[in-house]
Write a protein that holds these residues in place. Structure first.
Motif, PDB file in Angstrom:
ATOM      1  N   MET A   4       0.767  -1.015  -0.085  1.00 32.58           N
ATOM      2  CA  MET A   4      -0.115  -0.077  -0.075  1.00 32.58           C
ATOM      3  C   MET A   4       0.749   1.248   0.107  1.00 32.58           C
ATOM      4  N   GLY A   5       1.570   1.223   1.158  1.00 33.48           N
ATOM      5  CA  GLY A   5       2.389   2.564   1.146  1.00 33.48           C
ATOM      6  C   GLY A   5       2.336   3.288   2.601  1.00 33.48           C
ATOM      7  N   LEU A  27      -4.575   8.657   2.823  1.00 33.83           N
ATOM      8  CA  LEU A  27      -3.670   8.998   1.524  1.00 33.83           C
ATOM      9  C   LEU A  27      -2.582   7.723   1.765  1.00 33.83           C
ATOM     10  N   LEU A  28      -2.028   7.388   0.439  1.00 35.81           N
ATOM     11  CA  LEU A  28      -0.900   6.681   0.425  1.00 35.81           C
ATOM     12  C   LEU A  28       0.224   7.403  -0.458  1.00 35.81           C
ATOM     13  N   TYR A  29       1.543   7.218   0.177  1.00 36.01           N
ATOM     14  CA  TYR A  29       2.580   7.783  -0.482  1.00 36.01           C
ATOM     15  C   TYR A  29       3.772   6.803  -0.722  1.00 36.01           C
ATOM     16  N   ASN A  30       4.146   6.705  -1.796  1.00 38.61           N
ATOM     17  CA  ASN A  30       5.574   5.786  -2.317  1.00 38.61           C
ATOM     18  C   ASN A  30       6.454   6.491  -2.915  1.00 38.61           C
ATOM     19  N   GLY A  31       7.743   6.371  -2.643  1.00 39.29           N
ATOM     20  CA  GLY A  31       8.732   7.111  -3.437  1.00 39.29           C
ATOM     21  C   GLY A  31       8.589   8.670  -3.214  1.00 39.29           C
ATOM     22  N   LEU A  82       2.575  11.119  -3.817  1.00 39.30           N
ATOM     23  CA  LEU A  82       1.124  10.586  -3.679  1.00 39.30           C
ATOM     24  C   LEU A  82       0.708   9.505  -4.697  1.00 39.30           C
ATOM     25  N   ASP A  83       0.503   8.180  -4.289  1.00 33.36           N
ATOM     26  CA  ASP A  83       0.273   7.437  -5.709  1.00 33.36           C
ATOM     27  C   ASP A  83      -1.063   6.439  -5.175  1.00 33.36           C
TER      28      ASP A  83
END
Length: 285
Positions: free
Chosen positions: A224-225, A246-250, A253-254
């Protein structure tokens, strides 16, 4: 070699033009595709090979996916939606609604995913809804403070709504094909937090921005993130829980999701975290 370095080199050896527009996606509806853009280069007489570093540029366009661990693609144009069996939810209604902006489409009368398209038929947002009078509701969800902020009542259902472009553009100009090809799914994320489509809150696009906002950082969950929850605290009243994460990767926001305080069994798209998973997801850092 960086883009600026090879561009300076190319200009020394040839006349370099401007980038073309991104090409359109080809292939099956909803699949990931690669878009290409090119620039012209005319070699100078004294260096016929001067344009060898001017190569096409490519980028991948990722479709909108819904439902955790299933990741179903949804159509990003109204034309594709109609081909895939989605139908207009509000027959005869215009793009400009009383409570929401966009033409709304659903499939198999499933309120869990409602797609919003702009006046030109390009994806503009997404909704989830549930019956106001859902029978198994021991906690009388949603609480008064969440009613219409963000759970907007319309047609006997409560809705949460997210827009991928500014809401005031959806039913006025919409996006052109060139803008859609260049921008993809959207230009940002806005959550409706009132009974008017103009009552939106813009979501931070980077983890640095969200960390300096009123969103509270929680754990990073596998597949998920890093989760962020609005004004979350260990001693808060559950009736104040804002039903979104909210989901953040790298660092960007993704993804995002809705989190309702009601055990909805009306769609296979609704996830029901186990007693073990839920507290791990909400663990604050």
């Amino acid at each position: 070699m960086s883009e600026n370095t090879w561009l300076r080199k190319a200009r020394l050896n040839g006349n370099v033009g401007q980038w073309s527009d991104w090409s359109e996606c080809k292939g099956a509806v909803g699949e990931e595709c690669v878009k290409t853009r090119r620039r012209t280069c005319t070699p100078k007489r004294n260096n016929p090979c001067g344009c060898r570093d001017v190569q096409p540029r490519q980028r991948r366009t990722i479709p909108v996916k819904v439902t955790f661990h299933q990741y179903h693609d949804v159509p990003r144009t109204k034309q594709d939606a109609l081909q895939l069996g989605w139908v207009k939810k509000d027959v005869g209604a215009d793009c400009q609604g009383t409570y929401f902006n966009g033409e709304r489409f659903w499939k198999d009368s499933d309120l869990a995913v409602i797609l919003l398209y702009d006046v030109n038929g390009f994806i503009a947002g997404i909704q989830t809804a549930f019956d106001k009078n859902y029978s198994s509701n021991p906690n009388d969800y949603p609480s008064p403070q969440l009613q219409n902020h963000p759970l907007v009542e319309e047609g006997g259902n409560y809705h949460t709504t997210a827009y991928f472009i500014p809401s005031d553009k959806i039913c006025s100009t919409g996006r052109t094909l060139a803008e859609f090809n260049q921008q993809g799914t959207g230009t940002g994320l806005w959550v409706q937090n009132g009974t008017s489509p103009s009552s939106t809150v813009q979501i931070p696009m980077t983890i640095e921005q969200v960390r300096s906002s009123e969103w509270t950082e929680a754990t990073c969950f596998k597949a998920m993130g890093t989760h962020f929850l609005y004004r979350m605290s260990v001693d808060m009243d559950c009736d104040d829980f804002f039903p979104m994460f909210l989901l953040y990767n790298g660092g960007v926001l993704d993804g995002f999701g809705w989190g309702y305080g009601i055990n909805l069994q009306t769609s296979s798209r609704f996830e029901h975290p186990t007693p073990f998973v839920f507290p791990v997801m909400l663990l604050l850092v």
